[in-house]
Write a protein that holds these residues in place. Structure first.
Motif, PDB file in Angstrom:
ATOM      1  N   GLN A  56       2.829  11.461   6.973  1.00 52.08           N
ATOM      2  CA  GLN A  56       2.740  10.476   8.039  1.00 52.08           C
ATOM      3  C   GLN A  56       2.656  11.208   9.379  1.00 52.08           C
ATOM      4  OE1 GLN A  56       2.755   6.921   6.870  1.00 52.08           O
ATOM      5  NE2 GLN A  56       2.144   8.422   5.343  1.00 52.08           N
ATOM      6  N   VAL A  57       1.816  10.712  10.251  1.00 51.69           N
ATOM      7  CA  VAL A  57       1.648  11.349  11.552  1.00 51.69           C
ATOM      8  C   VAL A  57       2.306  10.501  12.624  1.00 51.69           C
ATOM      9  CG1 VAL A  57      -0.490  12.511  10.892  1.00 51.69           C
ATOM     10  CG2 VAL A  57      -0.599  10.233  11.883  1.00 51.69           C
ATOM     11  N   ALA A  58       2.628  11.139  13.754  1.00 49.85           N
ATOM     12  CA  ALA A  58       3.195  10.399  14.875  1.00 49.85           C
ATOM     13  C   ALA A  58       2.213   9.299  15.264  1.00 49.85           C
ATOM     14  CB  ALA A  58       3.440  11.337  16.048  1.00 49.85           C
ATOM     15  N   LYS A  59       2.754   8.116  15.534  1.00 49.51           N
ATOM     16  CA  LYS A  59       1.914   6.968  15.836  1.00 49.51           C
ATOM     17  C   LYS A  59       2.188   6.451  17.239  1.00 49.51           C
ATOM     18  CE  LYS A  59       3.632   5.486  11.742  1.00 49.51           C
ATOM     19  NZ  LYS A  59       4.067   6.654  11.155  1.00 49.51           N
ATOM     20  N   TYR A  81       0.858  -1.186   0.000  1.00 50.52           N
ATOM     21  CA  TYR A  81       0.000   0.000   0.000  1.00 50.52           C
ATOM     22  C   TYR A  81       0.892   1.233   0.000  1.00 50.52           C
ATOM     23  CZ  TYR A  81      -3.800   2.989   1.845  1.00 50.52           C
ATOM     24  OH  TYR A  81      -4.743   3.957   2.035  1.00 50.52           O
ATOM     25  N   PHE A  82       0.511   2.286  -0.760  1.00 51.61           N
ATOM     26  CA  PHE A  82       1.384   3.455  -0.899  1.00 51.61           C
ATOM     27  C   PHE A  82       0.588   4.757  -1.008  1.00 51.61           C
ATOM     28  CE2 PHE A  82       4.529   6.264  -2.778  1.00 51.61           C
ATOM     29  CZ  PHE A  82       5.699   5.868  -2.166  1.00 51.61           C
ATOM     30  N   SER A  99      -2.754   3.368  10.571  1.00 52.11           N
ATOM     31  CA  SER A  99      -4.016   4.029  10.271  1.00 52.11           C
ATOM     32  C   SER A  99      -4.173   4.015   8.751  1.00 52.11           C
ATOM     33  CB  SER A  99      -4.023   5.459  10.818  1.00 52.11           C
ATOM     34  OG  SER A  99      -3.071   6.233  10.128  1.00 52.11           O
ATOM     35  N   ALA A 100      -5.304   4.482   8.267  1.00 46.75           N
ATOM     36  CA  ALA A 100      -5.578   4.428   6.831  1.00 46.75           C
ATOM     37  C   ALA A 100      -4.572   5.211   5.996  1.00 46.75           C
ATOM     38  CB  ALA A 100      -6.989   4.936   6.544  1.00 46.75           C
ATOM     39  N   ASP A 101      -3.925   6.223   6.595  1.00 45.58           N
ATOM     40  CA  ASP A 101      -2.959   7.001   5.825  1.00 45.58           C
ATOM     41  C   ASP A 101      -1.519   6.548   6.041  1.00 45.58           C
ATOM     42  OD1 ASP A 101      -2.644   7.912   8.404  1.00 45.58           O
ATOM     43  OD2 ASP A 101      -2.413  10.010   7.834  1.00 45.58           O
ATOM     44  N   THR A 102      -1.333   5.473   6.786  1.00 46.76           N
ATOM     45  CA  THR A 102       0.013   4.965   7.020  1.00 46.76           C
ATOM     46  C   THR A 102       0.558   4.357   5.733  1.00 46.76           C
ATOM     47  OG1 THR A 102      -0.456   4.500   9.347  1.00 46.76           O
ATOM     48  CG2 THR A 102       1.412   3.350   8.364  1.00 46.76           C
ATOM     49  N   ASN A 103       1.756   4.757   5.370  1.00 48.99           N
ATOM     50  CA  ASN A 103       2.424   4.234   4.189  1.00 48.99           C
ATOM     51  C   ASN A 103       3.498   3.260   4.675  1.00 48.99           C
ATOM     52  OD1 ASN A 103       4.275   3.837   2.058  1.00 48.99           O
ATOM     53  ND2 ASN A 103       3.633   5.753   1.107  1.00 48.99           N
TER      54      ASN A 103
END
Length: 181
Positions: free
Chosen positions: A39-42, A33-34, A53-57
């Motif tokens: 990317q946000v702090a996780k 998935y790309f 999360s859904a936006d994690t690359n």
């Protein structure tokens, strides 16, 4: 995999293992998935992995956590060389670096890191036997006990295990994973 924000060892087709061939790495990264989002702090899960999360690359995760884990790391995509994770993430988000070029560079970088491990398993008889034992357990879908693996441990494996335990301790002491800048 497409739509899967986290590469997971529970799904062998979505995780990279030290015994994976160059072809395995290529197939897995090409299918990863790309999303081209910042990317946000996780939060860090109990297993030491960042929460997805859904936006994690997952490809950017590999770049951040594997390629840029060394302080002097560089990552070359096409004719651009990056020395900081934040710069490659920004280039992906701003579409200055495309998915295909990024994945091609990531495949090359991961295979370069794995080749000494592959060579060790090809040339060291004890390591080769241990790998075959692990592969047999995988085929039978049986769990491999920590005690069983320790019984086959060589000095080289001990060093790797201690490094992994140190890394796990370091990761579990942090609550959040922030991109390096």
């Amino acid at each position: 995999k497409e739509g899967q924000a986290k590469m997971s060892k529970s799904d062998p087709e979505s995780a990279i293992f030290m015994e994976d061939s160059a072809e395995d790495v290529e197939r897995k990264i090409k299918n990863a998935y790309f999303p081209c989002t910042a990317q946000v702090a996780k939060e860090i899960a109990d297993d030491g992995a960042p929460e997805a999360s859904a936006d994690t690359n997952p490809c950017l995760d590999y770049a951040q956590c594997i390629i840029f884990s060394h302080p002097c790391a560089t990552f070359t995509v096409g004719d651009k060389t990056f020395t900081k994770y934040a710069d490659i993430e920004a280039a992906v988000v701003n579409k200055e670096v495309g998915e295909e070029a990024f994945k091609k560079a990531l495949i090359a970088a991961i295979n370069e890191l794995l080749e000494p491990v592959r060579e060790h398993f090809r040339s060291n008889e004890k390591a080769k036997a241990l790998l075959e034992t692990i592969k047999a357990y995988k085929k039978e879908d049986m769990p491999v006990s920590y005690t069983h693996l320790r019984a086959h441990e060589t000095p080289e494996h001990l060093v790797c295990r201690l490094l992994l335990e140190k890394k796990k301790t370091t990761h579990s002491s942090r609550r959040y994973c922030f991109p390096s800048s």
